[in-house]
Each structure stands twice: as structure tokens, then as C-alpha cells.
Motif scaffolding. Structure first.
Motif, PDB file in Angstrom:
ATOM      1  N   VAL A  75      47.353 -22.093 -18.984  1.00  0.00           N
ATOM      2  CA  VAL A  75      47.526 -20.827 -19.673  1.00  0.00           C
ATOM      3  C   VAL A  75      48.465 -19.988 -18.807  1.00  0.00           C
ATOM      4  CG1 VAL A  75      46.410 -18.706 -20.462  1.00  0.00           C
ATOM      5  CG2 VAL A  75      45.267 -20.899 -20.797  1.00  0.00           C
ATOM      6  N   LEU A  76      49.517 -19.505 -19.435  1.00  0.00           N
ATOM      7  CA  LEU A  76      50.508 -18.689 -18.745  1.00  0.00           C
ATOM      8  C   LEU A  76      50.472 -17.279 -19.317  1.00  0.00           C
ATOM      9  CD1 LEU A  76      53.391 -21.281 -19.083  1.00  0.00           C
ATOM     10  CD2 LEU A  76      52.001 -20.905 -17.052  1.00  0.00           C
ATOM     11  N   VAL A  77      50.526 -16.297 -18.442  1.00  0.00           N
ATOM     12  CA  VAL A  77      50.614 -14.901 -18.866  1.00  0.00           C
ATOM     13  C   VAL A  77      51.765 -14.277 -18.094  1.00  0.00           C
ATOM     14  CG1 VAL A  77      49.463 -12.670 -18.972  1.00  0.00           C
ATOM     15  CG2 VAL A  77      48.155 -14.746 -19.378  1.00  0.00           C
ATOM     16  N   ARG A  78      52.694 -13.691 -18.849  1.00  0.00           N
ATOM     17  CA  ARG A  78      53.882 -13.084 -18.264  1.00  0.00           C
ATOM     18  C   ARG A  78      54.588 -14.065 -17.319  1.00  0.00           C
ATOM     19  NH1 ARG A  78      50.067  -9.582 -19.241  1.00  0.00           N
ATOM     20  NH2 ARG A  78      48.969  -9.649 -17.271  1.00  0.00           N
ATOM     21  N   GLY A  79      54.619 -15.327 -17.704  1.00  0.00           N
ATOM     22  CA  GLY A  79      55.315 -16.369 -16.953  1.00  0.00           C
ATOM     23  C   GLY A  79      54.540 -16.976 -15.802  1.00  0.00           C
ATOM     24  N   GLY A  80      53.394 -16.393 -15.456  1.00  0.00           N
ATOM     25  CA  GLY A  80      52.595 -16.911 -14.341  1.00  0.00           C
ATOM     26  C   GLY A  80      51.431 -17.763 -14.819  1.00  0.00           C
ATOM     27  N   ASN A  81      51.143 -18.804 -14.061  1.00  0.00           N
ATOM     28  CA  ASN A  81      50.031 -19.694 -14.386  1.00  0.00           C
ATOM     29  C   ASN A  81      48.708 -19.003 -14.057  1.00  0.00           C
ATOM     30  OD1 ASN A  81      48.432 -21.885 -15.008  1.00  0.00           O
ATOM     31  ND2 ASN A  81      48.982 -23.056 -13.187  1.00  0.00           N
ATOM     32  N   VAL A  82      47.825 -18.898 -15.041  1.00  0.00           N
ATOM     33  CA  VAL A  82      46.512 -18.293 -14.850  1.00  0.00           C
ATOM     34  C   VAL A  82      45.548 -19.400 -14.428  1.00  0.00           C
ATOM     35  CG1 VAL A  82      44.640 -17.029 -15.955  1.00  0.00           C
ATOM     36  CG2 VAL A  82      46.997 -16.572 -16.621  1.00  0.00           C
ATOM     37  N   LYS A  83      44.881 -19.216 -13.327  1.00  0.00           N
ATOM     38  CA  LYS A  83      43.944 -20.224 -12.813  1.00  0.00           C
ATOM     39  C   LYS A  83      42.601 -20.073 -13.522  1.00  0.00           C
ATOM     40  CE  LYS A  83      46.820 -21.661  -9.664  1.00  0.00           C
ATOM     41  NZ  LYS A  83      47.596 -22.852  -9.889  1.00  0.00           N
ATOM     42  N   LEU A  84      42.388 -20.910 -14.533  1.00  0.00           N
ATOM     43  CA  LEU A  84      41.136 -20.888 -15.289  1.00  0.00           C
ATOM     44  C   LEU A  84      40.281 -22.083 -14.909  1.00  0.00           C
ATOM     45  CD1 LEU A  84      42.466 -20.067 -18.888  1.00  0.00           C
ATOM     46  CD2 LEU A  84      41.469 -18.482 -17.239  1.00  0.00           C
ATOM     47  N   THR A  85      38.966 -21.898 -14.946  1.00  0.00           N
ATOM     48  CA  THR A  85      38.058 -23.028 -14.774  1.00  0.00           C
ATOM     49  C   THR A  85      38.158 -23.886 -16.035  1.00  0.00           C
ATOM     50  OG1 THR A  85      36.163 -21.966 -15.826  1.00  0.00           O
ATOM     51  CG2 THR A  85      36.455 -21.595 -13.436  1.00  0.00           C
ATOM     52  N   LEU A  86      37.588 -25.075 -15.989  1.00  0.00           N
ATOM     53  CA  LEU A  86      37.605 -25.955 -17.162  1.00  0.00           C
ATOM     54  C   LEU A  86      36.938 -25.276 -18.359  1.00  0.00           C
ATOM     55  CD1 LEU A  86      38.215 -28.610 -18.570  1.00  0.00           C
ATOM     56  CD2 LEU A  86      36.081 -29.517 -17.614  1.00  0.00           C
ATOM     57  N   SER A  87      35.784 -24.664 -18.142  1.00  0.00           N
ATOM     58  CA  SER A  87      35.088 -23.983 -19.243  1.00  0.00           C
ATOM     59  C   SER A  87      35.927 -22.843 -19.804  1.00  0.00           C
ATOM     60  CB  SER A  87      33.739 -23.431 -18.785  1.00  0.00           C
ATOM     61  OG  SER A  87      32.849 -24.480 -18.514  1.00  0.00           O
ATOM     62  N   GLU A  88      36.554 -22.088 -18.926  1.00  0.00           N
ATOM     63  CA  GLU A  88      37.384 -20.978 -19.378  1.00  0.00           C
ATOM     64  C   GLU A  88      38.571 -21.482 -20.193  1.00  0.00           C
ATOM     65  OE1 GLU A  88      36.364 -18.071 -15.563  1.00  0.00           O
ATOM     66  OE2 GLU A  88      38.294 -19.118 -15.647  1.00  0.00           O
ATOM     67  N   PHE A  89      39.220 -22.547 -19.720  1.00  0.00           N
ATOM     68  CA  PHE A  89      40.349 -23.107 -20.473  1.00  0.00           C
ATOM     69  C   PHE A  89      39.893 -23.597 -21.843  1.00  0.00           C
ATOM     70  CE2 PHE A  89      43.000 -26.501 -22.064  1.00  0.00           C
ATOM     71  CZ  PHE A  89      44.236 -25.882 -22.084  1.00  0.00           C
ATOM     72  N   ARG A  90      38.759 -24.269 -21.887  1.00  0.00           N
ATOM     73  CA  ARG A  90      38.266 -24.793 -23.168  1.00  0.00           C
ATOM     74  C   ARG A  90      37.978 -23.665 -24.158  1.00  0.00           C
ATOM     75  NH1 ARG A  90      33.499 -28.259 -22.470  1.00  0.00           N
ATOM     76  NH2 ARG A  90      33.995 -28.982 -24.554  1.00  0.00           N
ATOM     77  N   ILE A  91      37.477 -22.538 -23.663  1.00  0.00           N
ATOM     78  CA  ILE A  91      37.231 -21.386 -24.541  1.00  0.00           C
ATOM     79  C   ILE A  91      38.557 -20.860 -25.088  1.00  0.00           C
ATOM     80  CG2 ILE A  91      36.467 -18.978 -24.611  1.00  0.00           C
ATOM     81  CD1 ILE A  91      34.298 -19.828 -22.501  1.00  0.00           C
TER      82      ILE A  91
END
Length: 155
Positions: free
Chosen positions: A71-87
Motif C-alpha cells: 500500500v502506497l500513500v503519497r508515493g511512500g510504502n506504508v508498512k502494514l501487518t498482514l492483517s492490516e493489508f488484508r483489510i
């Protein structure tokens, strides 16, 4: 588990919602094998395939890259946990639509997950802190109070 071993008793129990039926006496090996099977059925491997779209989804400065699992926000990679990414991935798949708390929980944690939404609320708060400029005034992840969550509709 029951001492009743007639086929009609098993059929009745299964028709009324039982996931399995074990008659006494039984061995420890059979019990453990059935427990392993039940656990396997609660995992959401098939749900992962449904959630894992191909390509990207974008809205504003938010991009979900399903191929790279990022997940990228304003060009930067957002460090999400697996659960967060799945949501986020699930919400992206249904962007613009409200997904109920129960639907999200069942999709991500399986059909046997409890109906309490505390784990989901905690994850959403963490996601908002990572994605939104101001979590109190979200641009992307919206709460529909008493119902569920919605991701802003893409371009």
C-alpha cells in the motif's frame, strides 16, 4: 460427540448445523484428526485468493498494489501487518461499498470467528494512523457507525 450411532441421528445433527459427528467410543487419533480438519476449515486460504486481486487500485494518493502486496500513500510504502493489508485489500476490492463488521471478520478470520469487532476496530485504528493525514478526518477509510467500513471509491 454422541453415543448415538444410528445414521438418522447423525443426519439430524448435521442437518441442524453440526459440522461433524463423532460416535463413542473413539480413539485419540481419530479425535485429533477431526480437530485438525476443523482447524483447517476455519483458515481462510480460499478467502485470500478472493481478496488478492491483480493489478492496482487507486484513489487520490492511495494505491493498493495487489501484485506487490503493498500500500502506497503519497508515493511512500506504508508498512502494514498482514492483517492490516488484508483489510485494506478487501475494502479495495469492494471500494465505495460499505462492508459490515461481520462480513469483514468472517472474510478475514473465517466462519468460526467471533462476532465481536474489537480486533477489527484495533486494526482499523492502526491502519488509519498509517494511511490518513489526519485519522480524525479520514480521506480514504470511512466508518459507517454501527454498520461497518468503506474505502473511498476510486477514479
Amino acid at each position: 460427540v454422541s453415543a448415538r450411532s444410528h445414521e438418522r441421528d447423525k443426519v439430524t445433527a448435521l442437518d441442524q448445523g453440526a459440522d461433524d459427528y463423532l460416535t463413542k467410543p473413539f480413539g485419540t487419533g481419530e479425535l485429533l484428526a477431526r480437530v485438525r480438519t476443523a482447524i483447517r476449515h476455519t483458515r481462510t486460504a480460499s478467502g485470500n485468493d478472493e481478496i488478492a486481486q491483480k493489478g492496482t487500485y487507486s484513489v487520490g494518493d492511495l494505491v493498493i498494489d495487489y501484485n506487490k502486496h503493498q500500500v502506497l500513500v503519497r508515493g511512500g510504502n506504508v508498512k502494514l501487518t498482514l492483517s492490516e493489508f488484508r483489510i485494506v485489500a478487501l475494502l479495495g476490492k469492494h471500494a465505495g461499498k460499505v462492508l459490515t463488521y461481520d462480513y469483514i471478520i468472517k472474510e478475514l478470520w473465517g466462519p468460526r470467528a467471533g462476532s465481536g469487532n474489537q480486533i477489527l476496530r484495533v486494526n482499523m485504528a492502526n491502519i488509519r494512523r498509517k494511511i490518513e493525514r489526519n485519522p480524525a478526518e479520514p480521506e480514504y477509510l470511512f466508518t459507517e457507525v454501527g454498520v461497518g467500513y468503506r474505502l473511498a471509491e476510486g477514479e
